[in-house]
Design a protein around this motif. Structure first.
Motif, PDB file in Angstrom:
ATOM      1  N   TYR A   1      23.540  37.167 -18.074  1.00 59.52           N
ATOM      2  CA  TYR A   1      23.558  37.275 -16.697  1.00 59.52           C
ATOM      3  C   TYR A   1      22.917  35.736 -16.363  1.00 59.52           C
ATOM      4  N   LEU A   2      21.884  35.224 -17.100  1.00 63.58           N
ATOM      5  CA  LEU A   2      21.451  33.953 -16.839  1.00 63.58           C
ATOM      6  C   LEU A   2      22.425  32.712 -17.157  1.00 63.58           C
TER       7      LEU A   2
ATOM      8  N   GLY B   1      21.603  41.496 -21.011  1.00 65.92           N
ATOM      9  CA  GLY B   1      22.296  41.375 -19.644  1.00 65.92           C
ATOM     10  C   GLY B   1      23.376  41.427 -19.241  1.00 65.92           C
ATOM     11  N   HIS B   2      24.023  41.798 -18.068  1.00 74.03           N
ATOM     12  CA  HIS B   2      25.498  41.870 -17.842  1.00 74.03           C
ATOM     13  C   HIS B   2      26.065  40.681 -17.466  1.00 74.03           C
TER      14      HIS B   2
ATOM     15  N   TYR C   1      20.951  35.512  -8.171  1.00 71.76           N
ATOM     16  CA  TYR C   1      20.968  34.799  -9.277  1.00 71.76           C
ATOM     17  C   TYR C   1      20.079  33.565  -9.190  1.00 71.76           C
ATOM     18  N   VAL C   2      20.355  33.066  -7.860  1.00 71.75           N
ATOM     19  CA  VAL C   2      19.367  32.033  -7.593  1.00 71.75           C
ATOM     20  C   VAL C   2      17.887  32.283  -7.940  1.00 71.75           C
ATOM     21  N   GLN C   3      17.490  33.295  -7.061  1.00 74.06           N
ATOM     22  CA  GLN C   3      16.232  33.701  -7.374  1.00 74.06           C
ATOM     23  C   GLN C   3      15.800  34.010  -8.940  1.00 74.06           C
ATOM     24  N   THR C   4      16.914  34.862  -9.854  1.00 72.85           N
ATOM     25  CA  THR C   4      16.456  34.954 -10.986  1.00 72.85           C
ATOM     26  C   THR C   4      16.110  33.534 -11.776  1.00 72.85           C
ATOM     27  N   ILE C   5      16.849  32.560 -11.549  1.00 78.97           N
ATOM     28  CA  ILE C   5      16.675  31.220 -12.101  1.00 78.97           C
ATOM     29  C   ILE C   5      15.315  30.586 -11.815  1.00 78.97           C
ATOM     30  N   ILE C   6      15.030  30.580 -10.418  1.00 75.99           N
ATOM     31  CA  ILE C   6      13.712  30.118 -10.004  1.00 75.99           C
ATOM     32  C   ILE C   6      12.593  30.795 -10.423  1.00 75.99           C
ATOM     33  N   SER C   7      12.548  32.217 -10.558  1.00 73.31           N
ATOM     34  CA  SER C   7      11.607  33.024 -10.636  1.00 73.31           C
ATOM     35  C   SER C   7      10.960  32.981 -12.397  1.00 73.31           C
TER      36      SER C   7
END
Length: 819
Positions: free
Chosen positions: A493-494, A430-431, A331-337
């Motif tokens: 998800y985000l 997203g889920h 989740y953190v990687q999704t936010i920062i990417s």
């Protein structure tokens, strides 16, 4: 009298110099009636005087005193050795080292030396037990220590039945325990001794000696001879001092609240780190540091920064072996990417954009014009909400590949997502993170790949979306494709709103009929019709042949493909509006050429039209050509399909029979069947107009057939074609040569417009048709078509069926007529 001494640590005496400061007195167990006069009968008229600094001894109280002055040392040692009582008096000024009578208070306490303690640090501590108050009348000698004349006082005790005094004593006990408990927990035996001691005189004096006030105020208490009055004064001071202590504690708590919170967080973080190290080492420390470094470079707003920091702290508290660790990391990687507020700079060179579009695609003038217009507005205004464009048309006309060209023309990133067969709403939104294996939707995933927040985003095959029990993805796309809403697109998800308003969405579709109306309403529709023969030849020569040569390892230009050869391939081996089938045929030829080259066989300099059959086999399509007008009742119609336009033949025949039965064959749909019945009824009611005898309808059965019975056919477009076919059958007159028609009919004989005009015109031209009959209202659609496509065609625009029959039928009868 029994004695019980509490233990004292060395720290209590570290900073004292000759009994300076206050030290907690020793609590003594005593009888209820004890007046502490034991041993007083051995007193002389004069008594040794021990001056104390800042300390006041009360009758009955045992108190440790640190002795340091020489005179004081001689006094205590001699008195202890001879077991004599001494007088203890407080100094007025604690700084006076050699006090006289004027430096001492007049009232003191006669005391017994209970014990002398030699401390490890070299100091001497004396335990004194108070007896009776006395008045120091005069100092008679100062050597070797002070000796004074005195008078003993007796305390005035209240009556035993005084209930008020009992309540007073109980209150003093409680307050004394509270005062002594502040800052440290008292031993249970000390609390028990205070609560259960029955000697009122001792309890009052013990509390007086233990007050946290100055020596002057304690001396005032010692002066009070009435015990009840002393108790009242003591209670007043206790209340005052206790309130002061509470106020100090409250102020201290308030002033230290912020720093305590910081210290608390610091200690907790240290504990977490220690626990993580004990469990297997803080292996994610470098990863967390890297995430924070990336976050510092992000252009996101404060709202996103707060959420990211919160989630990162949550990740810090998790151990790498925890099941939640990988989910939180993802989740953190999704936010920062995600490319928060990161945009590529648009290229506003309109000539360059036009050059790119013309280079990659031949024709498609409407789309190119629309993209150039969009760039022009961006150049003038500087900023605008990107449009939602929907390119619709038959397969193979270049809708998807247009996205790449547009992205290059705008200097934007290009991403594409295929929506064909999509049936889960979560694929778009997203889920939720509560599900195992949850992930973001395709919109967010592709923005991560793009690396910018304003890419060209192609939504391919948007008409192929389906819905089931998992939701309706087309409804989820409503938010994505609405310029008024997509600036706050919410991915489940985000769980943070994301701005999609700068993304240029381009949707592609083959059939608008399967797209929901609300979704259509949000898109700007651009029709991409099929290519005519000339366009296909140019596309093949410019793009397809070089691409396939490169794909098959053939040197550029090693084999020539003349335009006549390309035309033969298109005519006899493809039947489509686009060029995908043509591309496959060219690939087939290239494979055979590659085989020859690999086997060191000689390659032809060029592929001639006569050589095509050698490479592609027998001709696949011949029937799409016009078949002539030698038969009555056979008329050429025009049809629209998802693959483009086609010609079809309507065949009508008559057979002897009573009742005028109508038979329809050819896998026709309900609308097409109704058109046939409508056409027959109209001819019956206007038989005289066409020169048909009325009794023919009773004596002849009618059969209408549309060839290729395996292919379903439907729609109203064949209405005028059926009327012409039936009139030709009933009159046995020939139909005009190289003529085709399309249009809907009414029972009143009116001709109505139909759709798919461009595809139908292109199909007619491929089949060699020269003349077309259309509804007058379809003229506006013909005017939109490039005049190059219409070369060699003539149009008849009609409003009534009678006009159609007049144009289409000749007066000449067919060979071998039925009657």
């Amino acid at each position: 009298m029994k004695e019980k001494l509490t233990l004292f640590s060395e720290e209590q005496y570290d900073d004292l110099d000759d009994n300076m400061g206050m030290v907690m007195p020793v609590l003594t167990d005593c009888d209820a009636d004890d007046d502490f006069s034991q041993g007083m009968d051995s007193l002389d008229s004069h008594i040794p005087i021990l001056p104390l600094r800042n300390m006041v001894l009360f009758p009955g109280v045992a108190m440790p005193v640190l002795v340091g002055r020489d005179k004081s040392m001689k006094l205590v040692r001699e008195a202890y050795k001879k077991k004599k009582l001494i007088g203890v008096v407080c100094q007025k000024d604690g700084k006076q080292n050699d006090p006289g009578q004027e430096d001492l208070y007049q009232v003191g306490v006669i005391a017994e030396i209970m014990r002398i303690l030699e401390m490890p640090d070299g100091t001497t501590t004396v335990i004194l037990q108070g007896k009776k108050r006395f008045l120091l009348e005069a100092i008679s000698s100062t050597e070797p220590y002070l000796i004074g004349k005195y008078t003993v006082f007796d305390d005035a005790l209240p009556k035993k039945s005084d209930r008020e005094f009992e309540a007073l004593i109980s209150t003093i006990k409680d307050l004394t325990i509270k005062m002594m408990s502040t800052g440290a927990e008292l031993p249970r035996d000390l609390i028990f001794s205070i609560k259960n001691n029955k000697n009122s005189l001792y309890l009052i004096n013990f509390s007086c000696n233990n007050l946290p006030c100055g020596a002057h105020e304690k001396q005032d208490l010692l002066l009070i001879g009435d015990l009840k009055e002393r108790a009242y004064r003591l209670l007043f001071i206790l209340n005052r001092e206790y309130q002061l202590m509470e106020l100090k504690a409250s102020i201290q708590m308030k002033t230290r609240e912020d720093i305590d919170q910081q210290q608390r967080e610091y200690f907790l973080q240290q504990q977490i780190k220690t626990i993580q190290e004990e469990l297997g080492g803080n292996i994610n420390e470098l990863e967390l540091k890297e995430l924070r470094e990336k976050a510092a470079k992000k252009k996101w707003d404060s709202r996103v920064a707060v959420i990211f920091e919160k989630e990162l702290r949550k990740l810090e508290r998790l151990h790498p072996q925890s099941p939640d660790y990988s989910m939180q990391t993802q989740y953190v990687q999704t936010i920062i990417s995600l490319p928060w507020n990161e945009y590529s700079k648009d290229n506003f060179n309109l000539k360059h954009a036009q050059k790119i579009l013309d280079r990659d695609h031949y024709g498609l003038e409407k789309v190119k014009e629309r993209i150039i217009e969009h760039l022009a507005v961006l150049k003038l205004k500087g900023d605008m909400k990107s449009p939602i464009i929907c390119l619709y048309g038959p397969p193979g006309v270049g809708k998807t590949s247009l996205g790449k060209s547009i992205a290059e023309a705008l200097n934007r990133k290009y991403v594409r997502v295929s929506l064909g067969g999509l049936h889960d709403e979560a694929e778009i939104r997203g889920h939720r993170r509560t599900y195992i294996g949850a992930m973001s939707g395709r919109i967010v995933q592709n923005l991560q790949k793009a690396g910018t927040s304003n890419p060209v985003f192609v939504l391919d095959e948007i008409d192929k979306i389906t819905s089931d029990f998992k939701g309706d993805p087309s409804s989820a796309l409503l938010e994505v494709l609405d310029p008024e809403q997509n600036n706050t697109f919410h991915d489940n998800y985000l769980d943070i709103d994301y701005d999609l308003s700068k993304v240029m969405f381009i949707a592609t579709a083959n059939n608008l009929g399967t797209i929901s109306q609300p979704l259509l309403d949000r898109m700007e529709l651009i029709d991409i019709s099929g290519y005519i023969l000339e366009e296909k030849i140019e596309i093949a020569a410019r793009h397809l042949v070089p691409k396939q040569m490169e794909a098959h390892g053939l040197p550029k230009g090693i084999v020539k493909f003349p335009k006549k050869t390309l035309e033969a391939i298109i005519d006899f081996y493809t039947r489509e509006s686009g060029v995908r089938g043509l591309d496959k045929m060219l690939a087939k030829i290239m494979r055979k050429l590659a085989r020859k080259m690999a086997m060191d066989e000689s390659l032809p300099a060029s592929i001639q039209p006569g050589d095509v059959e050698e490479y592609l086999g027998a001709k696949e399509y011949l029937r799409d050509k016009y078949q002539g007008n030698n038969y009555a009742g056979v008329v050429t119609g025009l049809a629209w399909t998802a693959a483009g336009g086609e010609i079809l033949f309507i065949e009508s025949s008559l057979s002897k029979g009573k009742g005028g039965k109508l038979t329809l064959t050819g896998n026709l749909g309900d609308v097409m069947k109704e058109s046939a019945m409508l056409a027959l009824e109209y001819i019956r009611s206007h038989a005289s107009l066409f020169g048909i005898k009325e009794d023919m309808f009773e004596n002849w059965n009618v059969h209408v057939h549309v060839p290729e019975g395996a292919i379903p056919k439907d729609g109203p477009s064949a209405g005028i074609t059926m009327v012409t076919s039936l009139v030709s059958a009933f009159t046995q007159c020939k139909v005009k040569n190289n003529l085709a028609m399309t249009g809907e009919i009414t029972l009143r004989g009116k001709v109505l417009p139909v759709g798919g005009i461009k595809e139908k015109i292109l199909a007619a031209k491929r089949a060699g048709i020269k003349e077309l009959v259309l509804c007058k209202e379809n003229k506006k659609h013909v005017d939109e078509i490039n005049p190059v496509y219409l070369k060699g065609l003539s149009f008849h625009y009609v409003e009534d069926i009678s006009e159609v029959v007049e144009i289409a039928l000749l007066k000449q009868k067919v060979d071998n007529p039925l009657f």
